[in-house]
Design a protein around this motif. Structure first.
Motif, short mmCIF file in Angstrom:
data_model
loop_
_atom_site.label_atom_id
_atom_site.label_comp_id
_atom_site.label_asym_id
_atom_site.label_seq_id
_atom_site.Cartn_x
_atom_site.Cartn_y
_atom_site.Cartn_z
N TYR A 125 1.18 55.11 19.92
CA TYR A 125 2.21 55.25 20.95
C TYR A 125 3.59 55.31 20.30
CZ TYR A 125 5.42 54.24 24.73
OH TYR A 125 6.48 54.31 25.60
N HIS B 104 4.53 58.55 18.60
CA HIS B 104 4.85 59.56 19.61
C HIS B 104 6.23 59.29 20.22
CE1 HIS B 104 3.83 62.53 22.76
NE2 HIS B 104 4.46 61.71 23.58
N ARG C 17 9.86 61.39 20.18
CA ARG C 17 10.40 61.75 21.50
C ARG C 17 11.81 61.20 21.70
NH1 ARG C 17 6.60 59.81 26.25
NH2 ARG C 17 7.35 57.79 25.54
N ARG D 172 15.22 63.21 22.44
CA ARG D 172 15.99 62.88 23.64
C ARG D 172 17.47 62.72 23.32
NH1 ARG D 172 15.91 57.33 27.23
NH2 ARG D 172 16.73 58.23 29.12
N ASP E 256 16.11 51.51 23.42
CA ASP E 256 16.07 51.93 24.82
C ASP E 256 16.86 50.98 25.73
OD1 ASP E 256 14.30 49.87 24.50
OD2 ASP E 256 12.53 50.97 25.19
N ARG E 257 17.39 49.89 25.16
CA ARG E 257 18.23 49.00 25.96
C ARG E 257 19.73 49.23 25.74
NH1 ARG E 257 15.99 44.77 28.70
NH2 ARG E 257 13.81 45.26 29.13
N GLU F 121 21.49 49.85 28.77
CA GLU F 121 21.70 48.64 29.57
C GLU F 121 22.92 47.87 29.06
OE1 GLU F 121 17.95 46.97 30.89
OE2 GLU F 121 18.81 44.97 30.74
N TRP G 34 25.98 46.97 31.33
CA TRP G 34 26.41 45.57 31.39
C TRP G 34 27.92 45.48 31.16
CZ3 TRP G 34 23.54 41.15 32.45
CH2 TRP G 34 24.18 39.94 32.24
N TRP H 190 25.23 41.22 35.53
CA TRP H 190 24.56 40.97 36.81
C TRP H 190 23.69 39.74 36.72
CZ3 TRP H 190 23.78 45.49 33.91
CH2 TRP H 190 22.61 45.52 33.15
N TYR I 270 6.73 42.27 34.38
CA TYR I 270 7.25 43.63 34.24
C TYR I 270 6.40 44.62 35.03
CZ TYR I 270 10.19 41.93 30.34
OH TYR I 270 11.11 41.26 29.58
N ASP J 273 15.05 38.00 29.78
CA ASP J 273 15.09 39.41 30.16
C ASP J 273 14.40 39.67 31.49
OD1 ASP J 273 15.71 42.22 29.40
OD2 ASP J 273 13.53 42.40 29.51
N ARG K 109 16.70 38.69 34.23
CA ARG K 109 17.80 39.65 34.25
C ARG K 109 17.36 40.98 34.87
NH1 ARG K 109 20.29 40.57 28.45
NH2 ARG K 109 18.30 41.59 28.15
N ARG L 176 18.82 42.91 38.07
CA ARG L 176 19.32 44.27 37.92
C ARG L 176 18.79 45.20 39.00
NH1 ARG L 176 18.02 48.66 33.14
NH2 ARG L 176 19.84 49.96 33.49
N PRO M 203 2.83 59.39 27.67
CA PRO M 203 2.76 57.96 27.93
C PRO M 203 4.14 57.30 27.85
CG PRO M 203 2.21 58.40 25.64
CD PRO M 203 2.59 59.72 26.26
N PHE M 204 4.39 56.37 28.76
CA PHE M 204 5.65 55.60 28.76
C PHE M 204 5.31 54.14 28.98
CE2 PHE M 204 6.69 59.87 30.21
CZ PHE M 204 7.86 60.17 29.51
N TRP M 205 5.72 53.30 28.06
CA TRP M 205 5.37 51.88 28.12
C TRP M 205 6.59 51.05 28.53
CZ3 TRP M 205 5.07 48.58 23.07
CH2 TRP M 205 4.76 47.25 23.40
N ASP N 296 11.25 49.22 31.67
CA ASP N 296 12.53 49.81 31.27
C ASP N 296 12.40 51.29 30.92
OD1 ASP N 296 11.12 49.30 28.98
OD2 ASP N 296 12.61 47.98 28.09
N ARG N 297 11.16 51.82 30.90
CA ARG N 297 10.98 53.24 30.64
C ARG N 297 10.79 54.07 31.92
NH1 ARG N 297 10.30 55.07 25.50
NH2 ARG N 297 11.22 53.59 24.04
N GLU O 103 13.12 56.74 32.22
CA GLU O 103 12.81 57.87 31.34
C GLU O 103 11.74 58.76 31.98
OE1 GLU O 103 13.08 56.74 27.18
OE2 GLU O 103 11.46 58.15 26.73
N GLU P 246 13.68 60.85 34.35
CA GLU P 246 14.40 61.92 33.63
C GLU P 246 13.44 63.02 33.15
OE1 GLU P 246 17.21 61.21 30.36
OE2 GLU P 246 17.38 59.17 31.13
#
Lengths: 205, 205
Positions: free
Chosen positions: A66, A69, A73, A77, A191-192, A195, A199, A205, B19, B70, B73, B77, B186-188, B191-192, B195, B198
């Motif tokens: 994963y 990949h 990606r 992006r 990827d944060r 955020e 923030w 928040w 999550y 997190d 938070r 959010r 795949p997106f894990w 928070d994705r 994405e 998008e």
């Protein structure tokens, strides 16, 4: 709040992390947008991983596939040059880390330039940035004296400097790369960074 | 592409994952926006974690503290109700998973309603959703027959259904929660999901 009251964004990274590389290409823009200084703080992520019980990506079946990949990606992006897929990871990052702190104590901007060159050397040009000769060359490209850099890499005070930086990172709860802390808030992952941006724009928040 | 050609968003989750809960509150809106069906696919994340060599969050020093921070938070959010901080995690999710698939084979919408109620029971109301009695009550609230649900939880065919669903998830490379697959991508992570949004808006990159 006035500019003087604005705390910096602490940007923690490991020189062998592709996601750390992506963060390095993006974090300064976020800092500029919110008038925040960015403190670049490389550290040895392996030290933190011993505490968290994490294994390197390459040893983690499924997650490895994963991640390979996702890394390619993410580069697409963000439009970041990236020619090493799968990435040469993990790679010892002691030598570039030591060089960074040695440079940083003299000229933080030069150290940052060196860090950018080092990430590009590894992830764009496929150089082995764990090697002393490569690190000395990259430091020279950033404007440092090659012989002095080579001597510094074996200097006990420089070794201690990196060990201390890594210990301080771990004490602050840093365990990944990139890892951002701003106004006491921790954010883990390239990827944060969006955020972090939100923030700072919203006041949290 | 026509609606018929549009593949669904596969939404994998574990009933004990905070999550995953956040993802469950947000994924249908993403599906609607892009005219994609969302297939809810609970599975036993522990089975995948054995393969990936991951340890539960609570056993991972530093990462645990970060995750607790997190998670709270992320709930703020997204404006998601969440009253269990730190979350009661991990919790066995065999019973709600079995109930889900048993319901799903009869009425997918009822199964989805049950899943939402189960997540809210755990993370908003602090119920122990690993218990059969609680699962039966939640299935009843969603409109199912309580006695039939109780019998189904011990039925070998239902047990096999869940084992098969988990095996299929792992075969597809799913190892976390939430985990989304759409058009083969795949997106894990919760928070994705932005994405995923998008990706579907732009056609990918």
């Amino acid at each position: 709040m006035t500019a003087a009251e604005k705390k910096p964004i602490d940007f923690y990274f490991d020189f062998s992390s592709p996601y750390g590389y992506f963060g390095s290409c993006r974090v300064d823009e976020v800092g500029q947008r919110h008038d925040r200084e960015v403190m670049w703080r490389p550290y040895l992520m392996g030290a933190a991983m011993k505490l968290t019980g994490s294994k390197p990506l390459v040893e983690r079946e499924m997650i490895r596939d994963y991640a390979y990949h996702d890394i390619a990606r993410a580069a697409r992006r963000h439009g970041i040059a990236f020619n090493q897929s799968p990435p040469p990871f993990p790679l010892p990052s002691v030598a570039p880390c030591r060089a960074f702190y040695w440079l940083c104590d003299r000229d933080p901007l030069q150290a940052r330039d060196f860090a950018r060159r080092t990430y590009a050397a590894l992830f764009v040009h496929g150089r082995n940035t764990s090697e002393v000769d490569v690190v000395v060359e990259l430091a020279s490209d950033a404007g440092a004296d090659g012989d002095e850099t080579r001597a510094a890499l074996g200097d006990q005070a420089v070794k201690d400097r990196l060990r201390q930086a890594t210990e301080l990172a771990v004490e602050r709860g840093v365990f990944g790369a990139p890892f951002f802390i701003v106004d006491g808030e921790p954010f883990w992952g390239n990827d944060r960074l969006d955020e972090v941006d939100e923030w700072l724009a919203s006041g949290g928040w």
